[in-house]
Motif scaffolding. Structure first.
Motif, mmCIF file in Angstrom:
data_model
loop_
_atom_site.group_PDB
_atom_site.id
_atom_site.type_symbol
_atom_site.label_atom_id
_atom_site.label_comp_id
_atom_site.label_asym_id
_atom_site.label_seq_id
_atom_site.Cartn_x
_atom_site.Cartn_y
_atom_site.Cartn_z
ATOM 1 N N UNK A 253 0.880 -1.385 -0.106
ATOM 2 C CA UNK A 253 -0.058 -0.034 0.066
ATOM 3 C C UNK A 253 0.801 1.265 -0.019
ATOM 4 N N UNK A 254 2.054 1.261 0.766
ATOM 5 C CA UNK A 254 2.947 2.448 0.767
ATOM 6 C C UNK A 254 3.511 2.752 -0.523
ATOM 7 N N UNK A 255 3.861 1.400 -1.200
ATOM 8 C CA UNK A 255 4.438 1.605 -2.483
ATOM 9 C C UNK A 255 3.493 2.257 -3.415
ATOM 10 N N UNK A 256 2.278 1.902 -3.330
ATOM 11 C CA UNK A 256 1.440 2.633 -4.258
ATOM 12 C C UNK A 256 1.447 4.102 -3.918
ATOM 13 N N UNK A 259 4.635 5.716 -5.397
ATOM 14 C CA UNK A 259 4.836 5.490 -6.601
ATOM 15 C C UNK A 259 4.065 6.528 -7.310
ATOM 16 N N UNK A 260 2.928 6.523 -7.129
ATOM 17 C CA UNK A 260 1.956 7.498 -7.686
ATOM 18 C C UNK A 260 1.890 9.018 -7.498
ATOM 19 N N UNK A 261 2.567 9.211 -6.154
ATOM 20 C CA UNK A 261 2.833 10.694 -5.903
ATOM 21 C C UNK A 261 3.838 11.094 -6.916
ATOM 22 N N UNK A 262 5.059 10.276 -7.017
ATOM 23 C CA UNK A 262 6.102 10.478 -7.916
ATOM 24 C C UNK A 262 5.457 10.405 -9.372
ATOM 25 N N UNK A 263 4.703 9.612 -9.663
ATOM 26 C CA UNK A 263 4.416 9.624 -11.241
ATOM 27 C C UNK A 263 3.551 10.958 -11.499
ATOM 28 N N UNK A 264 2.738 11.472 -10.382
ATOM 29 C CA UNK A 264 2.128 12.562 -10.619
ATOM 30 C C UNK A 264 3.060 13.754 -10.987
ATOM 31 N N UNK A 286 4.818 3.122 -12.623
ATOM 32 C CA UNK A 286 3.411 2.998 -13.090
ATOM 33 C C UNK A 286 3.298 1.455 -12.918
ATOM 34 N N UNK A 287 4.251 0.882 -13.661
ATOM 35 C CA UNK A 287 3.961 -0.849 -13.768
ATOM 36 C C UNK A 287 3.927 -1.488 -12.438
ATOM 37 N N UNK A 288 4.868 -0.792 -11.510
ATOM 38 C CA UNK A 288 4.645 -1.448 -10.270
ATOM 39 C C UNK A 288 3.652 -1.297 -9.517
ATOM 40 N N UNK A 289 2.943 -0.413 -9.786
ATOM 41 C CA UNK A 289 1.605 0.057 -9.200
ATOM 42 C C UNK A 289 0.697 -0.615 -9.902
ATOM 43 N N UNK A 293 -1.676 -3.702 -8.167
ATOM 44 C CA UNK A 293 -3.234 -3.602 -8.280
ATOM 45 C C UNK A 293 -3.914 -4.864 -9.191
ATOM 46 N N UNK A 294 -2.943 -5.831 -9.396
ATOM 47 C CA UNK A 294 -3.431 -7.024 -10.035
ATOM 48 C C UNK A 294 -3.720 -6.689 -11.721
ATOM 49 N N UNK A 295 -3.321 -5.799 -12.322
ATOM 50 C CA UNK A 295 -3.689 -5.539 -13.578
ATOM 51 C C UNK A 295 -4.897 -5.715 -13.849
#
Ligand code: SER
Length: 575
Positions: A253-256, A259-264, A286-289, A293-295
């Motif tokens: 959950x932390x990785x998500x 990573x999304x904050x960085x992606x933004x 993004x791919x890690x997230x 998230x189960x693709x």
């Protein structure tokens, strides 16, 4: 407490000019990302006059790709904001300051404005190259006596208390760090030296101060949370993620969130997912997230929503996030498409491997290969019903980590390697950029040697790191000054001609007839890739390379010597 407001007000009171954060993609092309507040001020540490005056203060957006693997614990982040105050051109520059004032201001900010109890401070203990920072030690001890407090001052080694340079050269120096509750909360860097490309340190006549503290870490201490993910910056998003993915481990959950904050922020600074440089890093995030998230296509709106929440949190200070959010959402969607395709390929491959096999279980090695080359992570294999030997997979992953760790320790004293092709080694994404330019320059050098010394010249070895390329080739005698000059000029001529890179793949047998340079006794894959720069060079190679020879910069031969009978060695750098 509004830490940023307190910080800004305090340093503005001390006559510092406020400077806006620079982009995450720096102007200094020797590095991929902005990793510290001082980066946009680099020239002012070595003599160039600062347009803002000699005292500045900023909150800088930073991205550290080398922390990628650590994210998921309580305090590692890829994107973070760095608070910092800076002084240039000491002692002659008007209003500039050095250790005495920097330490006193750091103390006042942390202890008196933020109201934190400093546990201890550290200084550089010195080594065979650089003396102990006794000046900082004295200043801290005097300050403690004045304030009548107990303040242990510990000496630390170069790994801990010597900073910089960012990229391949620049200002650097001993540091002094302030610790609160076991957390390094403030770092004071005293730029007394300039480190050149070849690693030599030059004493600077004008000295500088570069300080920094990660905002999220400071916030965790101020707000007394156990991790940065519980601070006010993350609380809302973490609650949303916990709702959306209740079954995911906290680490994931932390990785998500990270990573999304960085992606933004990366999307807002113009980065687009791709296979190279900054784009490659964004793609990985993004791919890690998506993988965690189960693709699932249904998760896309929720992942967009997380970006929107971050936008709301930050947009007042970073108006670029308004448009950035649109790019972010587009990138999530397009990566979902391209990653799905790559995964389908990976799955096909997996089924092919399993065909005709009784147990229907991939070996650890096979599974690792699929995850490394097709992004088919363990999560995605499980999700798609592909069985694999999980224990052996972990062992294989650990083995690979150790191989690169061992190589890294040898070369860089303990940091992880971001790139290691055997020929090219780079410690982090910033260095990848430099070694990529050196790699392309090496191809041009290979051709230039043939042009100047004759077609019989054969490559005997090559080794590239962030500092230089080292190229061994067959030749019976020392080169003359004139020959070296001609070789160097030839390489620079190729660079100036601005040849585009063209990559083709063809069957090995055909490739050997194509006129491309290759090594007689090397084993190549079949089909093999050929990297060609127009009419300048054509060689069997796996990359990475610059897009155009003009991106290399200027090439310079720094050394020519013998390594064995009939084998010469050239070292070169790019600038
Ligand atoms: N440049 C130093 C750091 O990044 C201090 O700002 O820690």
């Amino acid at each position: 407490m509004d830490v940023i407001a307190v910080f800004r007000t305090f340093f503005e009171e001390q006559e510092h000019a406020w400077v806006r954060s620079a982009s995450l993609v720096p102007q200094d092309t020797s590095v991929l990302f902005t990793t510290a507040g001082m980066q946009q001020f680099k020239p002012y540490y070595s003599g160039e006059p600062s347009p803002y005056g000699n005292r500045v203060v900023s909150v800088q957006k930073c991205f550290r790709a080398d922390d990628l693997a650590e994210v998921g614990d309580s305090n590692h982040l890829t994107f973070f904001e760095m608070l910092g105050n800076f002084s240039f051109q000491y002692p002659d520059g008007e209003n500039s300051y050095f250790k005495e004032q920097a330490i006193r201001m750091g103390y006042e900010f942390v202890a008196e404005r933020l109201g934190l109890a400093i546990e201890y401070v550290t200084i550089f203990e010195g080594d065979e190259h650089t003396p102990r920072d006794t000046e900082s030690e004295r200043i801290w001890n005097e300050l403690a006596a004045e304030k009548d407090i107990t303040l242990p001052v510990y000496g630390e080694n170069r790994d801990e208390n010597f900073w910089g340079p960012t990229g391949s050269e620049g200002p650097c120096g001993p540091t002094s760090e302030i610790y609160v509750d076991g957390v390094e909360i403030w770092n004071l860097v005293f730029n007394q030296y300039y480190q050149h490309q070849d690693g030599t340190l030059e004493h600077q006549s004008n000295q500088g101060v570069d300080t920094g503290g990660g905002y999220e870490r400071i916030l965790a201490v101020v707000e007394q949370t156990e991790s940065v993910f519980q601070t006010s910056v993350f609380a809302d998003v973490m609650a949303y993620i916990q709702d959306m993915f209740p079954d995911l481990a906290l680490e994931h959950q932390r990785i998500i969130a990270d990573h999304l904050r960085s992606a933004l922020f990366l999307s807002a600074d113009g980065v687009t997912p791709s296979n190279k440089e900054q784009g490659y890093v964004l793609r990985r995030l993004i791919r890690k997230v998506l993988s965690l998230a189960g693709m699932k296509e249904e998760s896309l709106p929720g992942l967009s929503k997380i970006g929107e929440k971050f936008k709301e949190e930050y947009v007042e200070r970073y108006p670029e996030l308004e448009d950035g959010l649109v790019n972010y959402t587009t990138h999530l969607e397009s990566e979902f498409e391209t990653f799905s395709q790559a995964l389908r390929q990976g799955l096909k491959q997996a089924h092919k491997m399993l065909k005709g096999r009784e147990d229907n279980v991939l070996t650890g090695e096979e599974a690792f290969k699929l995850s490394a080359s097709h992004g088919l992570s363990p999560e995605l294999m499980r999700l798609n019903g592909i069985e694999f030997d999980e224990e052996a997979f972990e062992a294989e992953r650990e083995r690979h980590r150790e191989v690169s760790r061992a190589g890294a320790e040898h070369k860089f004293g303990g940091h992880g390697l971001a790139l290691d092709t055997g020929e090219l080694k780079a410690e982090d994404a910033d260095e990848v950029k430099v070694v990529t330019r050196l790699h392309s320059a090496t191809h041009l050098l290979n051709q230039a040697l043939r042009d100047v010394l004759g077609e019989d010249v054969v490559q005997k070895g090559s080794d590239i790191n962030v500092k230089r390329t080292r190229f061994d080739f067959s030749y019976p005698r020392k080169l003359t000054e004139e020959e070296k000059q001609q070789i160097e000029s030839r390489v620079n001529q190729f660079i100036e001609e601005a040849h585009d890179l063209e990559v083709t793949e063809m069957p090995l047998a055909e490739a050997r007839q194509s006129g491309a340079i290759y090594l007689e006794h090397e084993s190549y894959p079949d089909p093999v890739k050929i990297h060609q720069f127009g009419t300048a060079s054509k060689e069997f190679c796996g990359g990475p390379h610059v897009e155009n020879t003009a991106d290399i910069g200027t090439f310079q031969i720094t050394k020519e010597e013998a390594v064995a009978q009939n084998v010469r060695r050239i070292r070169g750098v790019v600038r």
